[in-house]
Write a protein that holds these residues in place. Structure first.
Motif, PDB file in Angstrom:
ATOM      1  N   TYR A 105       0.931  -1.190  -0.072  1.00 51.60           N
ATOM      2  CA  TYR A 105      -0.105  -0.182   0.094  1.00 51.60           C
ATOM      3  C   TYR A 105       0.789   1.159   0.097  1.00 51.60           C
ATOM      4  O   TYR A 105       1.865   1.246   0.561  1.00 51.60           O
ATOM      5  N   ASP A 106       0.350   2.226  -0.821  1.00 49.65           N
ATOM      6  CA  ASP A 106       0.912   3.561  -0.697  1.00 49.65           C
ATOM      7  C   ASP A 106      -0.051   4.517  -0.570  1.00 49.65           C
ATOM      8  O   ASP A 106      -0.548   5.156  -1.728  1.00 49.65           O
ATOM      9  N   ARG A 107      -0.762   4.764   0.612  1.00 51.44           N
ATOM     10  CA  ARG A 107      -1.942   5.254   0.706  1.00 51.44           C
ATOM     11  C   ARG A 107      -2.106   6.337   1.696  1.00 51.44           C
ATOM     12  O   ARG A 107      -3.071   7.206   1.981  1.00 51.44           O
ATOM     13  N   ALA A 108      -0.970   6.542   2.364  1.00 49.03           N
ATOM     14  CA  ALA A 108      -0.904   7.748   3.540  1.00 49.03           C
ATOM     15  C   ALA A 108      -1.140   8.995   2.922  1.00 49.03           C
ATOM     16  O   ALA A 108      -0.919   9.438   1.694  1.00 49.03           O
ATOM     17  N   HIS A 109      -1.924  10.095   3.710  1.00 47.42           N
ATOM     18  CA  HIS A 109      -2.177  11.254   3.376  1.00 47.42           C
ATOM     19  C   HIS A 109      -2.910  11.318   2.046  1.00 47.42           C
ATOM     20  O   HIS A 109      -3.027  12.404   1.425  1.00 47.42           O
ATOM     21  N   PHE A 126     -28.259  11.397   0.456  1.00 52.20           N
ATOM     22  CA  PHE A 126     -29.476  10.364   0.628  1.00 52.20           C
ATOM     23  C   PHE A 126     -30.898  10.965   0.335  1.00 52.20           C
ATOM     24  O   PHE A 126     -31.735  10.008   0.454  1.00 52.20           O
ATOM     25  N   LYS A 127     -30.891  11.908  -0.568  1.00 52.62           N
ATOM     26  CA  LYS A 127     -32.235  12.205  -1.327  1.00 52.62           C
ATOM     27  C   LYS A 127     -32.489  10.885  -2.268  1.00 52.62           C
ATOM     28  O   LYS A 127     -31.752  10.662  -3.075  1.00 52.62           O
ATOM     29  N   GLY A 128     -33.594  10.358  -2.157  1.00 53.57           N
ATOM     30  CA  GLY A 128     -34.082   9.278  -3.013  1.00 53.57           C
ATOM     31  C   GLY A 128     -33.073   8.130  -2.952  1.00 53.57           C
ATOM     32  O   GLY A 128     -33.333   7.118  -3.510  1.00 53.57           O
ATOM     33  N   ALA A 129     -32.423   7.831  -1.710  1.00 56.50           N
ATOM     34  CA  ALA A 129     -31.866   6.683  -1.443  1.00 56.50           C
ATOM     35  C   ALA A 129     -32.568   5.861  -0.497  1.00 56.50           C
ATOM     36  O   ALA A 129     -33.208   6.495   0.423  1.00 56.50           O
ATOM     37  N   ASP A 130     -32.402   4.637  -0.368  1.00 60.89           N
ATOM     38  CA  ASP A 130     -32.977   3.713   0.484  1.00 60.89           C
ATOM     39  C   ASP A 130     -32.145   2.961   1.265  1.00 60.89           C
ATOM     40  O   ASP A 130     -32.461   2.106   2.353  1.00 60.89           O
ATOM     41  N   TRP A 131     -30.887   2.967   0.779  1.00 58.07           N
ATOM     42  CA  TRP A 131     -29.823   1.901   1.412  1.00 58.07           C
ATOM     43  C   TRP A 131     -28.466   2.825   1.456  1.00 58.07           C
ATOM     44  O   TRP A 131     -28.211   3.246   0.501  1.00 58.07           O
ATOM     45  N   PHE A 132     -27.640   2.627   2.442  1.00 57.33           N
ATOM     46  CA  PHE A 132     -26.166   3.032   2.744  1.00 57.33           C
ATOM     47  C   PHE A 132     -25.277   2.218   2.913  1.00 57.33           C
ATOM     48  O   PHE A 132     -25.528   1.284   4.101  1.00 57.33           O
ATOM     49  N   HIS A 133     -24.121   1.750   2.507  1.00 57.28           N
ATOM     50  CA  HIS A 133     -23.259   0.859   2.848  1.00 57.28           C
ATOM     51  C   HIS A 133     -21.801   1.314   3.056  1.00 57.28           C
ATOM     52  O   HIS A 133     -21.381   2.010   2.250  1.00 57.28           O
ATOM     53  N   TRP A 134     -21.100   0.891   4.023  1.00 62.04           N
ATOM     54  CA  TRP A 134     -19.792   1.360   4.481  1.00 62.04           C
ATOM     55  C   TRP A 134     -19.230   0.022   4.881  1.00 62.04           C
ATOM     56  O   TRP A 134     -19.797  -0.813   5.089  1.00 62.04           O
ATOM     57  N   THR A 135     -17.794   0.041   5.057  1.00 62.71           N
ATOM     58  CA  THR A 135     -16.967  -0.975   5.636  1.00 62.71           C
ATOM     59  C   THR A 135     -16.155  -0.429   6.667  1.00 62.71           C
ATOM     60  O   THR A 135     -15.709   0.740   6.831  1.00 62.71           O
ATOM     61  N   GLY A 136     -15.429  -1.201   7.516  1.00 61.65           N
ATOM     62  CA  GLY A 136     -14.660  -1.046   8.289  1.00 61.65           C
ATOM     63  C   GLY A 136     -13.195  -0.433   7.998  1.00 61.65           C
ATOM     64  O   GLY A 136     -12.314  -0.121   8.767  1.00 61.65           O
ATOM     65  N   ILE A 137     -13.105  -0.392   6.648  1.00 60.54           N
ATOM     66  CA  ILE A 137     -11.716   0.044   5.988  1.00 60.54           C
ATOM     67  C   ILE A 137     -11.649   1.604   6.267  1.00 60.54           C
ATOM     68  O   ILE A 137     -10.738   2.193   6.606  1.00 60.54           O
ATOM     69  N   THR A 138     -12.951   2.113   6.184  1.00 57.35           N
ATOM     70  CA  THR A 138     -12.939   3.568   6.107  1.00 57.35           C
ATOM     71  C   THR A 138     -12.516   4.167   7.471  1.00 57.35           C
ATOM     72  O   THR A 138     -11.707   5.314   7.674  1.00 57.35           O
ATOM     73  N   PRO A 139     -13.243   3.780   8.540  1.00 63.13           N
ATOM     74  CA  PRO A 139     -12.961   4.395   9.845  1.00 63.13           C
ATOM     75  C   PRO A 139     -11.353   4.103  10.405  1.00 63.13           C
ATOM     76  O   PRO A 139     -10.991   4.704  11.209  1.00 63.13           O
ATOM     77  N   ALA A 140     -10.706   3.066   9.398  1.00 57.64           N
ATOM     78  CA  ALA A 140      -9.301   2.845   9.952  1.00 57.64           C
ATOM     79  C   ALA A 140      -8.194   3.647   9.303  1.00 57.64           C
ATOM     80  O   ALA A 140      -7.200   3.930   9.844  1.00 57.64           O
ATOM     81  N   LEU A 141      -8.960   4.484   8.206  1.00 55.81           N
ATOM     82  CA  LEU A 141      -8.116   5.352   7.667  1.00 55.81           C
ATOM     83  C   LEU A 141      -7.382   6.800   8.486  1.00 55.81           C
ATOM     84  O   LEU A 141      -6.145   7.147   8.470  1.00 55.81           O
ATOM     85  N   SER A 142      -8.361   7.279   9.337  1.00 58.42           N
ATOM     86  CA  SER A 142      -8.052   8.528   9.978  1.00 58.42           C
ATOM     87  C   SER A 142      -9.265   8.644  10.895  1.00 58.42           C
ATOM     88  O   SER A 142     -10.207   8.179  10.784  1.00 58.42           O
ATOM     89  N   GLN A 143      -8.983   9.494  11.940  1.00 56.27           N
ATOM     90  CA  GLN A 143     -10.133  10.149  12.861  1.00 56.27           C
ATOM     91  C   GLN A 143     -10.905  10.892  12.038  1.00 56.27           C
ATOM     92  O   GLN A 143     -12.513  10.558  12.221  1.00 56.27           O
ATOM     93  N   GLY A 144     -10.391  11.625  11.136  1.00 55.96           N
ATOM     94  CA  GLY A 144     -11.522  12.489  10.198  1.00 55.96           C
ATOM     95  C   GLY A 144     -12.334  11.593   9.343  1.00 55.96           C
ATOM     96  O   GLY A 144     -13.694  11.531   9.239  1.00 55.96           O
ATOM     97  N   ALA A 145     -11.992  10.359   8.873  1.00 55.54           N
ATOM     98  CA  ALA A 145     -12.921   9.524   8.244  1.00 55.54           C
ATOM     99  C   ALA A 145     -13.905   8.660   8.881  1.00 55.54           C
ATOM    100  O   ALA A 145     -14.728   8.449   8.571  1.00 55.54           O
ATOM    101  N   ASN A 172      -3.602  -4.035  10.196  1.00 56.63           N
ATOM    102  CA  ASN A 172      -2.543  -3.192   9.868  1.00 56.63           C
ATOM    103  C   ASN A 172      -2.787  -1.723   9.317  1.00 56.63           C
ATOM    104  O   ASN A 172      -1.980  -0.652   9.220  1.00 56.63           O
ATOM    105  N   LEU A 173      -4.146  -1.161   9.205  1.00 59.05           N
ATOM    106  CA  LEU A 173      -4.670  -0.080   8.697  1.00 59.05           C
ATOM    107  C   LEU A 173      -4.804   0.865   9.782  1.00 59.05           C
ATOM    108  O   LEU A 173      -4.830   2.056   9.685  1.00 59.05           O
ATOM    109  N   TRP A 174      -5.038   0.298  11.023  1.00 61.70           N
ATOM    110  CA  TRP A 174      -5.191   1.208  12.337  1.00 61.70           C
ATOM    111  C   TRP A 174      -4.095   1.675  12.786  1.00 61.70           C
ATOM    112  O   TRP A 174      -3.440   1.101  13.819  1.00 61.70           O
ATOM    113  N   LYS A 175      -3.751   3.095  12.233  1.00 60.02           N
ATOM    114  CA  LYS A 175      -2.319   3.437  12.589  1.00 60.02           C
ATOM    115  C   LYS A 175      -2.637   4.864  13.258  1.00 60.02           C
ATOM    116  O   LYS A 175      -1.508   5.527  13.641  1.00 60.02           O
ATOM    117  N   TYR A 176      -3.667   5.448  13.454  1.00 59.73           N
ATOM    118  CA  TYR A 176      -3.700   6.867  13.812  1.00 59.73           C
ATOM    119  C   TYR A 176      -3.771   7.003  15.208  1.00 59.73           C
ATOM    120  O   TYR A 176      -4.253   8.080  15.819  1.00 59.73           O
TER     121      TYR A 176
END
Length: 202
Positions: A105-109, A126-145, A172-176
């Motif tokens: 991986y080369d994804r820092a910053h 979410f206008k017109g949406a009826d489903w939202f999907h996320w994964t545990g990868i996103t909150p592992a990237l940074s506090q802001g994410a 390995n992703l949880w580094k912040y």
């Protein structure tokens, strides 16, 4: 009238060695784009569903190429926001027989790692949406994410949008400075559907 599925996360430039070559053998790489949540959006679009991928991208030609690739698969990107310096990259060496695949991986910053709450208008997304999907990868990237993800989940809950999560724990992703056990419970509390295995759950 069919409703849309919204996914949120990081999309990266994937540079893969040709065939089954190792990194040390390769003199060129095949460029494609991918990421857990974007892949879900592409799959749903392939099934004829309306899908939209939300992320933060830098304003450069690589990011434009990435968006064009998503459009080619029928994925909407109307609420992508722009800023930051770079798109994350990962290098792939495809395994053969007993040799496992390798990823570097080369994804820092990356642009999405530097997202902050308030940057995305989730009520508009979410206008017109009826489903939202996320994964545990996103909150592992940074506090802001992680904060932006929580903001999205709360907006979806308030608007009656079904929320699903693929726990997809990557140690390995949880580094912040935060552990998954500190961040994930509050996010998962807002979910209607959770996907994972025993290790993810622990």
């Amino acid at each position: 009238m069919s409703k849309k599925v919204v996914t949120f996360g990081e999309i990266m430039l994937r540079l893969a060695t040709p065939g089954y070559q190792r990194f040390s053998q390769a003199t060129e790489f095949t460029a494609t784009f991918g990421g857990g949540e974007a892949n879900v959006s592409v799959s749903l679009a392939n099934y004829g569903m309306e899908s939209e991928f939300v992320t933060r991208l830098p304003q450069n030609d690589i990011a434009r190429s990435c968006e064009m690739d998503l459009h080619k698969h029928g994925v909407k990107t109307d609420h992508v926001i722009y800023g930051g310096d770079r798109l994350g990259i990962y290098f792939l060496e495809t395994g053969a027989v007993a040799r496992a695949s390798k990823v570097v991986y080369d994804r820092a910053h990356s642009a999405i790692a530097e997202i902050k709450p308030g940057m995305i208008d989730w009520d508009e997304v979410f206008k017109g949406a009826d489903w939202f999907h996320w994964t545990g990868i996103t909150p592992a990237l940074s506090q802001g994410a992680a904060d932006a993800c929580l903001e999205a989940i709360r907006a979806a809950n308030r608007l009656g949008v079904t929320v699903s999560c693929d726990l997809n724990y990557r140690k390995n992703l949880w580094k912040y400075g935060k552990q998954a056990s500190e961040i994930m419970p509050e996010l998962v509390a807002g979910c209607d559907v959770i996907l994972g295995n025993e290790e993810d759950a622990e």
